[in-house]
Design a protein around this motif. Structure first.
Motif, PDB file in Angstrom:
ATOM      1  N   ARG A   1      40.255  60.004  24.564  1.00  0.00           N
ATOM      2  CA  ARG A   1      41.109  58.741  25.059  1.00  0.00           C
ATOM      3  C   ARG A   1      41.845  58.016  23.896  1.00  0.00           C
ATOM      4  NH1 ARG A   1      39.778  56.285  29.883  1.00  0.00           N
ATOM      5  NH2 ARG A   1      39.388  54.215  28.938  1.00  0.00           N
TER       6      ARG A   1
ATOM      7  N   CYS B   1      44.045  52.583  26.002  1.00  0.00           N
ATOM      8  CA  CYS B   1      43.313  52.954  27.257  1.00  0.00           C
ATOM      9  C   CYS B   1      43.722  51.968  28.569  1.00  0.00           C
ATOM     10  CB  CYS B   1      42.085  52.935  27.096  1.00  0.00           C
ATOM     11  SG  CYS B   1      41.454  54.243  26.016  1.00  0.00           S
ATOM     12  N   ALA B   2      44.224  51.008  28.513  1.00  0.00           N
ATOM     13  CA  ALA B   2      44.623  50.177  29.298  1.00  0.00           C
ATOM     14  C   ALA B   2      45.925  50.467  30.257  1.00  0.00           C
ATOM     15  CB  ALA B   2      44.765  48.667  29.091  1.00  0.00           C
TER      16      ALA B   2
ATOM     17  N   HIS C   1      38.957  38.085  24.749  1.00  0.00           N
ATOM     18  CA  HIS C   1      38.357  39.376  25.118  1.00  0.00           C
ATOM     19  C   HIS C   1      39.490  39.951  26.068  1.00  0.00           C
ATOM     20  CE1 HIS C   1      35.378  41.427  27.373  1.00  0.00           C
ATOM     21  NE2 HIS C   1      35.973  41.099  28.507  1.00  0.00           N
TER      22      HIS C   1
ATOM     23  N   GLU D   1      40.512  44.000  25.705  1.00  0.00           N
ATOM     24  CA  GLU D   1      40.490  45.151  26.635  1.00  0.00           C
ATOM     25  C   GLU D   1      41.792  45.572  26.926  1.00  0.00           C
ATOM     26  OE1 GLU D   1      37.811  46.565  27.533  1.00  0.00           O
ATOM     27  OE2 GLU D   1      36.419  45.266  26.413  1.00  0.00           O
ATOM     28  N   ARG D   2      42.791  44.768  27.108  1.00  0.00           N
ATOM     29  CA  ARG D   2      44.082  45.177  27.745  1.00  0.00           C
ATOM     30  C   ARG D   2      45.107  45.236  26.712  1.00  0.00           C
ATOM     31  NH1 ARG D   2      42.280  46.397  32.755  1.00  0.00           N
ATOM     32  NH2 ARG D   2      40.917  44.733  33.445  1.00  0.00           N
TER      33      ARG D   2
ATOM     34  N   GLU E   1      38.092  33.718  26.454  1.00  0.00           N
ATOM     35  CA  GLU E   1      38.422  34.783  27.515  1.00  0.00           C
ATOM     36  C   GLU E   1      39.789  35.400  27.037  1.00  0.00           C
ATOM     37  OE1 GLU E   1      37.138  36.262  29.420  1.00  0.00           O
ATOM     38  OE2 GLU E   1      38.244  36.865  31.103  1.00  0.00           O
TER      39      GLU E   1
ATOM     40  N   ARG F   1      40.115  40.847  37.790  1.00  0.00           N
ATOM     41  CA  ARG F   1      38.646  41.223  37.497  1.00  0.00           C
ATOM     42  C   ARG F   1      38.287  40.365  36.324  1.00  0.00           C
ATOM     43  NH1 ARG F   1      36.983  46.249  39.098  1.00  0.00           N
ATOM     44  NH2 ARG F   1      35.157  45.497  38.395  1.00  0.00           N
ATOM     45  N   HIS F   2      39.108  39.691  35.556  1.00  0.00           N
ATOM     46  CA  HIS F   2      38.555  38.902  34.576  1.00  0.00           C
ATOM     47  C   HIS F   2      38.036  37.502  35.231  1.00  0.00           C
ATOM     48  CE1 HIS F   2      39.662  41.651  31.207  1.00  0.00           C
ATOM     49  NE2 HIS F   2      40.501  41.873  32.086  1.00  0.00           N
ATOM     50  N   ARG F   3      36.744  37.468  35.181  1.00  0.00           N
ATOM     51  CA  ARG F   3      36.130  36.524  35.800  1.00  0.00           C
ATOM     52  C   ARG F   3      35.976  34.953  35.234  1.00  0.00           C
ATOM     53  NH1 ARG F   3      31.243  40.210  36.173  1.00  0.00           N
ATOM     54  NH2 ARG F   3      32.025  40.730  34.242  1.00  0.00           N
ATOM     55  N   MET F   4      36.232  34.956  33.774  1.00  0.00           N
ATOM     56  CA  MET F   4      36.127  33.824  33.197  1.00  0.00           C
ATOM     57  C   MET F   4      37.539  33.044  33.011  1.00  0.00           C
ATOM     58  SD  MET F   4      33.007  33.445  32.324  1.00  0.00           S
ATOM     59  CE  MET F   4      32.384  34.491  33.906  1.00  0.00           C
TER      60      MET F   4
HETATM   61  C1  LIG Z   1      40.645  50.464  30.155  1.00  0.00           C
HETATM   62  C2  LIG Z   1      39.867  49.960  31.748  1.00  0.00           C
HETATM   63  C3  LIG Z   1      39.695  50.728  32.467  1.00  0.00           C
HETATM   64  C4  LIG Z   1      39.006  50.054  33.879  1.00  0.00           C
HETATM   65  N1  LIG Z   1      38.681  50.855  34.596  1.00  0.00           N
HETATM   66  C5  LIG Z   1      37.806  50.274  35.903  1.00  0.00           C
HETATM   67  C6  LIG Z   1      37.548  51.102  37.040  1.00  0.00           C
HETATM   68  O1  LIG Z   1      37.810  52.397  37.136  1.00  0.00           O
HETATM   69  N2  LIG Z   1      37.136  50.693  37.959  1.00  0.00           N
HETATM   70  C7  LIG Z   1      36.638  49.134  37.932  1.00  0.00           C
HETATM   71  O2  LIG Z   1      35.761  48.713  38.918  1.00  0.00           O
HETATM   72  N3  LIG Z   1      36.859  48.423  37.037  1.00  0.00           N
HETATM   73  C8  LIG Z   1      37.739  48.998  35.778  1.00  0.00           C
HETATM   74  N4  LIG Z   1      37.906  48.072  34.660  1.00  0.00           N
HETATM   75  C9  LIG Z   1      37.693  46.767  35.016  1.00  0.00           C
HETATM   76  C10 LIG Z   1      36.418  46.241  33.866  1.00  0.00           C
HETATM   77  O3  LIG Z   1      35.343  46.918  34.697  1.00  0.00           O
HETATM   78  C11 LIG Z   1      36.080  44.796  34.038  1.00  0.00           C
HETATM   79  O4  LIG Z   1      35.742  44.410  35.451  1.00  0.00           O
HETATM   80  C12 LIG Z   1      37.293  43.974  33.598  1.00  0.00           C
HETATM   81  O5  LIG Z   1      37.676  44.806  32.454  1.00  0.00           O
HETATM   82  C13 LIG Z   1      36.897  42.504  33.220  1.00  0.00           C
HETATM   83  O6  LIG Z   1      36.226  42.613  32.005  1.00  0.00           O
HETATM   84  P1  LIG Z   1      34.794  41.707  31.898  1.00  0.00           P
HETATM   85  O7  LIG Z   1      33.803  41.989  32.869  1.00  0.00           O
HETATM   86  O8  LIG Z   1      34.299  42.251  30.418  1.00  0.00           O
HETATM   87  O9  LIG Z   1      35.199  40.474  31.469  1.00  0.00           O
HETATM   88  P2  LIG Z   1      35.331  39.131  32.184  1.00  0.00           P
HETATM   89  O10 LIG Z   1      35.213  39.032  33.698  1.00  0.00           O
HETATM   90  O11 LIG Z   1      36.578  38.556  31.757  1.00  0.00           O
HETATM   91  O12 LIG Z   1      34.185  38.169  31.510  1.00  0.00           O
HETATM   92  C14 LIG Z   1      34.206  38.088  30.035  1.00  0.00           C
HETATM   93  C15 LIG Z   1      32.818  38.035  29.536  1.00  0.00           C
HETATM   94  O13 LIG Z   1      32.100  37.348  30.204  1.00  0.00           O
HETATM   95  C16 LIG Z   1      30.626  37.812  30.420  1.00  0.00           C
HETATM   96  N5  LIG Z   1      30.452  37.685  31.736  1.00  0.00           N
HETATM   97  C17 LIG Z   1      31.552  37.528  32.853  1.00  0.00           C
HETATM   98  N6  LIG Z   1      30.529  37.581  33.920  1.00  0.00           N
HETATM   99  C18 LIG Z   1      29.494  37.953  33.529  1.00  0.00           C
HETATM  100  C19 LIG Z   1      28.396  38.086  34.577  1.00  0.00           C
HETATM  101  N7  LIG Z   1      28.251  38.058  35.668  1.00  0.00           N
HETATM  102  N8  LIG Z   1      27.193  38.413  33.928  1.00  0.00           N
HETATM  103  C20 LIG Z   1      27.037  38.285  32.552  1.00  0.00           C
HETATM  104  N9  LIG Z   1      27.931  38.353  31.726  1.00  0.00           N
HETATM  105  C21 LIG Z   1      29.207  37.891  32.120  1.00  0.00           C
HETATM  106  C22 LIG Z   1      30.703  39.231  29.702  1.00  0.00           C
HETATM  107  O14 LIG Z   1      30.369  39.146  28.639  1.00  0.00           O
HETATM  108  C23 LIG Z   1      32.300  39.441  29.901  1.00  0.00           C
HETATM  109  O15 LIG Z   1      32.473  40.519  28.873  1.00  0.00           O
HETATM  110  C24 LIG Z   1      38.707  48.618  33.723  1.00  0.00           C
HETATM  111  C25 LIG Z   1      38.824  47.822  32.587  1.00  0.00           C
HETATM  112  C26 LIG Z   1      39.661  48.621  31.562  1.00  0.00           C
HETATM  113  C27 LIG Z   1      39.920  47.679  30.308  1.00  0.00           C
END
Ligand SMILES: Cc1cc2nc3c(=O)[nH]c(=O)nc-3n(C[C@H](O)[C@H](O)[C@H](O)COP(=O)(O)OP(=O)(O)OC[C@H]3O[C@@H](n4cnc5c(N)ncnc54)[C@H](O)[C@@H]3O)c2cc1C
Length: 223
Positions: free
Chosen positions: A208, A162-163, A153, A157-158, A150, A69-72
């Motif tokens: 939490r 809560c993670a 970041h 989060e992790r 990244e 889910r971490h897109r970067m």
């Molecule tokens: C405790 C916890 C519980 C979670 N529970 C759920 C859940 O129940 N369901 C669920 O679906 N997900 C859940 N997640 C996942 C969460 O929603 C994020 O998808 C994941 O943590 C990736 O983080 P991010 O999007 O901040 O960062 P990354 O994808 O790592 O990107 C880093 C940063 O780059 C920037 N960025 C990246 N992409 C974009 C974009 N397209 N537009 C603008 N800025 C961007 C943002 O500033 C982002 O913070 C959970 C995460 C945590 C830590």
């Protein structure tokens, strides 16, 4: 679980400071002073000049689903289309392992899945279809490359309580590996409550929060 740092920018602090110095017509400090200044002032793009690549194995697909889910970041993961998974290893959560009945249920379910999966392959079903049966607990291997921005970041989060436990454990191992080659980065690879140390505060709700730091709601008064 095994987390190995398999590649990284040779001198990460210097690489970051060299990039930052372009902006400021300065010279790399050599000991992280400029990097620290950039971090604190929000000039985070220069943190993208240092990369870290990890090989992570013996973790569950449930873990990697959260990781990707971490897109970067960049990823390469063991394929369940091209690799046969008969005899797969699996992760057992501690909550299951410490409960005899739960452990029995868990093991029996895994055994049934293994038999059904192998049976489908034997009857000519392609691995890409038979894999639909495989559990989240199935072990996998993944390579992930993150730049320092990244990685910070991700840790914010992790490493938070809560993670989920498995991704927290992976995050801790990644930090251990990075700090072994670049100890100057340790102060940045922290949960989000400590990202602004020494002004540490928790942005989670009271229920939490782990309680290690005051809640933001308790330190900032509503106007
Ligand atoms: C405790 C916890 C519980 C979670 N529970 C759920 C859940 O129940 N369901 C669920 O679906 N997900 C859940 N997640 C996942 C969460 O929603 C994020 O998808 C994941 O943590 C990736 O983080 P991010 O999007 O901040 O960062 P990354 O994808 O790592 O990107 C880093 C940063 O780059 C920037 N960025 C990246 N992409 C974009 C974009 N397209 N537009 C603008 N800025 C961007 C943002 O500033 C982002 O913070 C959970 C995460 C945590 C830590």
């Amino acid at each position: 679980m095994k987390v190995e740092l398999i590649n990284h920018t040779e001198h990460p602090v210097e690489a970051i400071e060299r990039a930052a110095s372009t902006c400021y017509d300065s010279q790399p400090s050599g000991e992280g002073r400029i990097m620290r200044h950039c971090y604190r002032s929000g000039h985070h793009s220069v943190l993208e000049f240092a990369d870290f690549t990890f090989r992570i194995s013996g973790v569950s697909r449930a873990l990697t689903h959260q990781l990707v889910r971490h897109r970067m970041a960049s990823y390469a993961q063991r394929s369940q289309r091209y690799c046969r998974e008969d005899g797969f290893d699996y992760v057992t959560p501690a909550s299951v392992a410490k409960d005899e009945q739960a452990q029995k249920t868990y093991t029996e379910a895994i055994r049934a899945i293994k038999e059904a999966y192998a049976g489908l392959l034997r009857s000519g079903i392609p691995a890409e279809d038979a894999r639909m049966l495989l559990p989240n607990a199935c072990c996998t291997e993944i390579c992930v490359k993150m730049n320092l921005r990244e990685l910070i970041h991700f840790c914010n989060e992790r490493l938070c309580s809560c993670a989920q436990w498995e991704i927290r454990a992976v995050a801790r191992e990644m930090v251990r590996e990075v700090v072994a080659v670049a100890p100057e980065l340790k102060e940045f690879l922290v949960p989000k409550c400590e990202a602004h140390a020494p002004y540490s505060f928790c942005t989670e709700s009271r229920s939490r929060s782990c309680g290690r730091h005051p809640l933001l709601a308790d330190v900032i008064r509503e106007p």
